[in-house]
Design a protein around this motif. Structure first.
Motif, PDB file in Angstrom:
ATOM      1  N   GLN A 183     -10.571   3.791 -65.738  1.00  0.00           N
ATOM      2  CA  GLN A 183     -10.255   2.380 -65.909  1.00  0.00           C
ATOM      3  C   GLN A 183      -9.609   1.798 -64.652  1.00  0.00           C
ATOM      4  O   GLN A 183      -9.874   0.648 -64.296  1.00  0.00           O
ATOM      5  CB  GLN A 183      -9.317   2.184 -67.105  1.00  0.00           C
ATOM      6  CG  GLN A 183      -9.019   0.718 -67.420  1.00  0.00           C
ATOM      7  CD  GLN A 183     -10.278  -0.101 -67.689  1.00  0.00           C
ATOM      8  OE1 GLN A 183     -11.156   0.340 -68.427  1.00  0.00           O
ATOM      9  NE2 GLN A 183     -10.392  -1.277 -67.074  1.00  0.00           N
ATOM     10  N   ARG A 184      -8.774   2.622 -63.946  1.00  0.00           N
ATOM     11  CA  ARG A 184      -8.130   2.101 -62.743  1.00  0.00           C
ATOM     12  C   ARG A 184      -9.158   1.743 -61.671  1.00  0.00           C
ATOM     13  O   ARG A 184      -8.932   0.840 -60.862  1.00  0.00           O
ATOM     14  CB  ARG A 184      -7.106   3.096 -62.201  1.00  0.00           C
ATOM     15  CG  ARG A 184      -7.658   4.438 -61.823  1.00  0.00           C
ATOM     16  CD  ARG A 184      -6.558   5.423 -61.400  1.00  0.00           C
ATOM     17  NE  ARG A 184      -7.078   6.771 -61.285  1.00  0.00           N
ATOM     18  CZ  ARG A 184      -7.779   7.225 -60.276  1.00  0.00           C
ATOM     19  NH1 ARG A 184      -8.073   6.410 -59.268  1.00  0.00           N
ATOM     20  NH2 ARG A 184      -8.219   8.472 -60.247  1.00  0.00           N
ATOM     21  N   VAL A 185     -10.317   2.458 -61.669  1.00  0.00           N
ATOM     22  CA  VAL A 185     -11.375   2.131 -60.714  1.00  0.00           C
ATOM     23  C   VAL A 185     -12.050   0.817 -61.121  1.00  0.00           C
ATOM     24  O   VAL A 185     -12.359  -0.031 -60.278  1.00  0.00           O
ATOM     25  CB  VAL A 185     -12.403   3.272 -60.606  1.00  0.00           C
ATOM     26  CG1 VAL A 185     -13.575   2.869 -59.712  1.00  0.00           C
ATOM     27  CG2 VAL A 185     -11.737   4.530 -60.057  1.00  0.00           C
ATOM     28  N   HIS A 186     -12.277   0.632 -62.436  1.00  0.00           N
ATOM     29  CA  HIS A 186     -12.822  -0.650 -62.914  1.00  0.00           C
ATOM     30  C   HIS A 186     -11.869  -1.790 -62.548  1.00  0.00           C
ATOM     31  O   HIS A 186     -12.310  -2.859 -62.102  1.00  0.00           O
ATOM     32  CB  HIS A 186     -13.032  -0.608 -64.425  1.00  0.00           C
ATOM     33  CG  HIS A 186     -14.253   0.147 -64.841  1.00  0.00           C
ATOM     34  ND1 HIS A 186     -15.521  -0.191 -64.417  1.00  0.00           N
ATOM     35  CD2 HIS A 186     -14.400   1.219 -65.672  1.00  0.00           C
ATOM     36  CE1 HIS A 186     -16.412   0.637 -64.949  1.00  0.00           C
ATOM     37  NE2 HIS A 186     -15.761   1.496 -65.711  1.00  0.00           N
ATOM     38  N   ASP A 187     -10.561  -1.570 -62.731  1.00  0.00           N
ATOM     39  CA  ASP A 187      -9.578  -2.611 -62.408  1.00  0.00           C
ATOM     40  C   ASP A 187      -9.618  -2.934 -60.904  1.00  0.00           C
ATOM     41  O   ASP A 187      -9.527  -4.104 -60.510  1.00  0.00           O
ATOM     42  CB  ASP A 187      -8.165  -2.146 -62.786  1.00  0.00           C
ATOM     43  CG  ASP A 187      -7.987  -2.013 -64.290  1.00  0.00           C
ATOM     44  OD1 ASP A 187      -8.807  -2.590 -65.039  1.00  0.00           O
ATOM     45  OD2 ASP A 187      -7.040  -1.317 -64.710  1.00  0.00           O
ATOM     46  N   TYR A 188      -9.771  -1.897 -60.091  1.00  0.00           N
ATOM     47  CA  TYR A 188      -9.864  -2.094 -58.643  1.00  0.00           C
ATOM     48  C   TYR A 188     -11.054  -3.002 -58.306  1.00  0.00           C
ATOM     49  O   TYR A 188     -10.934  -3.937 -57.497  1.00  0.00           O
ATOM     50  CB  TYR A 188     -10.003  -0.734 -57.944  1.00  0.00           C
ATOM     51  CG  TYR A 188     -10.512  -0.823 -56.526  1.00  0.00           C
ATOM     52  CD1 TYR A 188      -9.677  -1.240 -55.494  1.00  0.00           C
ATOM     53  CD2 TYR A 188     -11.837  -0.502 -56.230  1.00  0.00           C
ATOM     54  CE1 TYR A 188     -10.147  -1.333 -54.192  1.00  0.00           C
ATOM     55  CE2 TYR A 188     -12.312  -0.585 -54.924  1.00  0.00           C
ATOM     56  CZ  TYR A 188     -11.464  -1.001 -53.917  1.00  0.00           C
ATOM     57  OH  TYR A 188     -11.936  -1.092 -52.629  1.00  0.00           O
ATOM     58  N   PHE A 189     -12.212  -2.747 -58.927  1.00  0.00           N
ATOM     59  CA  PHE A 189     -13.398  -3.547 -58.625  1.00  0.00           C
ATOM     60  C   PHE A 189     -13.293  -4.975 -59.154  1.00  0.00           C
ATOM     61  O   PHE A 189     -13.859  -5.899 -58.556  1.00  0.00           O
ATOM     62  CB  PHE A 189     -14.649  -2.849 -59.150  1.00  0.00           C
ATOM     63  CG  PHE A 189     -15.182  -1.802 -58.229  1.00  0.00           C
ATOM     64  CD1 PHE A 189     -15.841  -2.154 -57.063  1.00  0.00           C
ATOM     65  CD2 PHE A 189     -15.000  -0.458 -58.497  1.00  0.00           C
ATOM     66  CE1 PHE A 189     -16.318  -1.200 -56.185  1.00  0.00           C
ATOM     67  CE2 PHE A 189     -15.476   0.512 -57.638  1.00  0.00           C
ATOM     68  CZ  PHE A 189     -16.138   0.148 -56.471  1.00  0.00           C
ATOM     69  N   GLU A 190     -12.582  -5.159 -60.232  1.00  0.00           N
ATOM     70  CA  GLU A 190     -12.379  -6.533 -60.721  1.00  0.00           C
ATOM     71  C   GLU A 190     -11.562  -7.332 -59.709  1.00  0.00           C
ATOM     72  O   GLU A 190     -11.874  -8.492 -59.408  1.00  0.00           O
ATOM     73  CB  GLU A 190     -11.677  -6.509 -62.085  1.00  0.00           C
ATOM     74  CG  GLU A 190     -12.494  -5.874 -63.201  1.00  0.00           C
ATOM     75  CD  GLU A 190     -13.899  -6.464 -63.317  1.00  0.00           C
ATOM     76  OE1 GLU A 190     -14.011  -7.716 -63.331  1.00  0.00           O
ATOM     77  OE2 GLU A 190     -14.870  -5.696 -63.377  1.00  0.00           O
ATOM     78  N   ASP A 191     -10.511  -6.724 -59.181  1.00  0.00           N
ATOM     79  CA  ASP A 191      -9.704  -7.404 -58.154  1.00  0.00           C
ATOM     80  C   ASP A 191     -10.511  -7.616 -56.878  1.00  0.00           C
ATOM     81  O   ASP A 191     -10.432  -8.671 -56.244  1.00  0.00           O
ATOM     82  CB  ASP A 191      -8.454  -6.568 -57.832  1.00  0.00           C
ATOM     83  CG  ASP A 191      -7.457  -6.553 -58.971  1.00  0.00           C
ATOM     84  OD1 ASP A 191      -7.529  -7.457 -59.824  1.00  0.00           O
ATOM     85  OD2 ASP A 191      -6.616  -5.634 -59.018  1.00  0.00           O
ATOM     86  N   LEU A 192     -11.303  -6.609 -56.510  1.00  0.00           N
ATOM     87  CA  LEU A 192     -12.090  -6.689 -55.283  1.00  0.00           C
ATOM     88  C   LEU A 192     -13.132  -7.805 -55.375  1.00  0.00           C
ATOM     89  O   LEU A 192     -13.376  -8.517 -54.396  1.00  0.00           O
ATOM     90  CB  LEU A 192     -12.766  -5.348 -55.019  1.00  0.00           C
ATOM     91  CG  LEU A 192     -13.604  -5.249 -53.742  1.00  0.00           C
ATOM     92  CD1 LEU A 192     -12.738  -5.495 -52.510  1.00  0.00           C
ATOM     93  CD2 LEU A 192     -14.264  -3.866 -53.658  1.00  0.00           C
ATOM     94  N   ALA A 193     -13.730  -7.974 -56.532  1.00  0.00           N
ATOM     95  CA  ALA A 193     -14.743  -9.022 -56.701  1.00  0.00           C
ATOM     96  C   ALA A 193     -14.165 -10.401 -56.417  1.00  0.00           C
ATOM     97  O   ALA A 193     -14.831 -11.265 -55.827  1.00  0.00           O
ATOM     98  CB  ALA A 193     -15.317  -8.963 -58.115  1.00  0.00           C
ATOM     99  N   LEU A 194     -12.906 -10.597 -56.804  1.00  0.00           N
ATOM    100  CA  LEU A 194     -12.259 -11.878 -56.532  1.00  0.00           C
ATOM    101  C   LEU A 194     -12.001 -12.057 -55.035  1.00  0.00           C
ATOM    102  O   LEU A 194     -12.098 -13.159 -54.506  1.00  0.00           O
ATOM    103  CB  LEU A 194     -10.934 -11.962 -57.301  1.00  0.00           C
ATOM    104  CG  LEU A 194     -11.059 -11.977 -58.835  1.00  0.00           C
ATOM    105  CD1 LEU A 194      -9.673 -11.918 -59.470  1.00  0.00           C
ATOM    106  CD2 LEU A 194     -11.807 -13.218 -59.307  1.00  0.00           C
ATOM    107  N   LYS A 195     -11.690 -10.960 -54.345  1.00  0.00           N
ATOM    108  CA  LYS A 195     -11.382 -11.040 -52.911  1.00  0.00           C
ATOM    109  C   LYS A 195     -12.626 -11.300 -52.074  1.00  0.00           C
ATOM    110  O   LYS A 195     -12.591 -12.081 -51.120  1.00  0.00           O
ATOM    111  CB  LYS A 195     -10.726  -9.736 -52.452  1.00  0.00           C
ATOM    112  CG  LYS A 195      -9.322  -9.518 -52.976  1.00  0.00           C
ATOM    113  CD  LYS A 195      -8.784  -8.170 -52.490  1.00  0.00           C
ATOM    114  CE  LYS A 195      -7.404  -7.885 -53.051  1.00  0.00           C
ATOM    115  NZ  LYS A 195      -6.911  -6.543 -52.634  1.00  0.00           N
TER     116      LYS A 195
END
Length: 508
Positions: free
Chosen positions: A241-253
């Protein structure tokens, strides 16, 4: 005969296009070891279309920039007279490999008619010299002569591991390239220190500010891992899940979403690389350097030191004695900090590290600095294991040092984390000489916690690696700084968590 003439004319027409030549004349080996025709990938084509006279390339691993630049240089040699090209690798083994696997391999597989037109009249390890006066040389440093194209491969590694050689490249090799000729610097990140980091940050800031570059300004190029379509994984796995959370933040960046196959690839790479994943496969420029310092003990302190310009030119003061603080290795590295108290200011003026040498060798190092730099020594401070007796001689290392004329005081033995707190308290008030302490400062910045691969978190203990000796010796300095400042008082100021009185006798 007419067909041959027509073919020759057709080739001459096509060969006038540099991009066509690059994509049609050269052969390389791919990641599976197959011989294939070289054709620029997306990242390589973007660099080709947007290159400047000074290019700094921050990249993810294995995007093929060294291959591209060496093909680019080989082509320049073949189709332009008197073109001198140079490639600097970070060590001799890499230099040999790059020449053999990139330049020489591509040259050997050229069409025979082209080799007959512009053949290599000198073909030896590390160098191709062509009949038209052009040359391509691969080595670990260059000084003298002039280059039309110069490429520095993995410059961050050179800055980190060989700061003296990095300085020689900047002052020597770079100066051999006129303002109208071309330099490529490419590397993955390797900590927030050294020329590569400084050049990246400066060029990135200019890029974001939309500044017009001069011929001598570095142009920033960033190539993240997700530019390569091969960085995907089709096999079904459970992505944390922490990897999914990382990609959600990255998509915004970055303003784009990432596929499930990209997330799987990244998750598996993280299992292998752990905390190095962002350094080796960054998604943003900041991330490349962020992971290099994430988990480090002194990040905040060094940010303040740089912000307040406390890492700068700090000359030796002949009026003050030079204290040396040691971490002595037996079959390991020995690290020595050279510090002065000038007024109320601690100034760190020098650093030296070596391995596999005895005490007599380091005594000679100190004597040479005394002669060459005018150092007058005060206290020599070492670790508590100086008191341990050697089985072979029955003497302590402190006693052996005395026989050489080195008289050590011994730092008290404290928990490592208490010493780290002492360093954190001392660093904001210290000045470092930018040149003479560059290696030690880089290691202090990179000193970090150990990484827990299983849980993807930092452990509470330091990682033992190439930074440990510089960090350990500086820790002894921090523990004993007040004692040195007060002229060998009987009380050493320790971190609040471990206050204690140290009797005067402990220092003799």
């Amino acid at each position: 005969m007419m067909k041959q003439k027509e073919a020759a004319l057709e080739f001459a027409k096509l060969a006038s296009d540099w991009e066509w030549r690059l994509n049609n004349l050269y052969y390389i080996t791919d990641k599976e070891g197959r011989v294939i025709k070289f054709q620029m990938n997306t990242a390589q084509r973007e660099l080709f279309k947007n290159m400047h006279l000074r290019n700094i390339i921050l990249k993810a691993r294995q995007l093929g920039f060294t291959t591209f630049i060496m093909i680019f240089m080989l082509d320049a040699c073949l189709f332009r007279k008197n073109t001198r090209c140079g490639v600097i690798a970070h060590n001799q083994d890499d230099a040999k490999r790059l020449f053999r696997e990139k330049a020489k391999f591509a040259y050997d597989l050229l069409p025979d008619f082209l080799k007959q037109m512009v053949g290599a009249k000198v073909d030896r390890a590390g160098e191709l010299v062509f009949s038209n006066g052009s040359s391509l040389t691969v080595g670990t440093s260059f000084r003298g002569g002039t280059f039309r194209y110069l490429h520095i491969s993995e410059f961050a590694k050179i800055c980190c591991k060989y700061p003296d050689r990095a300085q020689e490249i900047v002052t020597g090799a770079f100066e051999a390239v006129s303002k109208d000729n071309v330099i490529f610097i490419e590397s993955t990140a390797e900590g927030r220190t050294g020329y590569f980091y400084q050049y990246c940050m400066d060029s990135l800031n200019k890029h974001r500010a939309g500044m017009k570059l001069t011929a001598l300004d570095w142009k920033f190029h960033f190539f993240p891992w997700h530019m390569d379509k091969a960085y995907t994984l089709d096999d079904p796995i459970i992505v944390p899940q922490r990897v999914h959370d990382y990609f959600e933040d990255l998509a915004l960046k970055v303003g784009s979403n990432f596929t499930s196959t990209q997330r799987r690839w990244y998750a598996k790479k993280e299992e292998t690389l752990g905390e190095k994943i962002k350094q080796e496969y960054p998604s943003t420029p900041e991330e490349a350097f962020e992971q290099s310092i994430e988990g480090t003990f002194y990040q905040r302190q060094f940010e303040d030191l740089y912000r307040h310009r406390r890492i700068t030119k700090v000359p030796h003061s002949p009026a003050s004695c030079v204290h040396t603080i040691w971490d002595l290795g037996v079959n390991d590295s020995t690290a020595i900090w050279f510090v002065q108290l000038v007024g109320a200011q601690w100034q760190v003026i020098d650093y030296y590290e070596n391995e596999g040498e005895g005490l007599a060798f380091y005594k000679d190092v100190l004597d040479k600095k005394k002669i060459d730099l005018g150092y007058t020594y005060g206290t020599h401070l070492g670790p508590h294991d100086l008191e341990v007796r050697e089985f072979s001689t029955g003497k302590t290392r402190k006693e052996m040092a005395q026989g050489l004329g080195l008289f050590f005081e011994v730092a008290p033995k404290l928990p490592v984390m208490d010493g780290i707190e002492a360093v954190r308290g001392l660093l904001p008030s210290v000045m470092f000489d930018q040149e003479r302490t560059a290696d030690g400062v880089a290691k202090l910045q990179q000193y970090r916690k150990d990484w827990d691969d299983k849980h993807g978190v930092w452990k509470d203990r330091p990682c033992h690696d190439h930074t440990s000796h510089a960090a350990d010796s500086f820790r002894y300095f921090a523990i004993c700084a007040e004692w040195l400042r007060d002229g060998y008082s009987s009380v050493v100021t320790l971190p609040a968590t471990h206050q204690q009185q140290i009797p005067t006798g402990a220092w003799t």
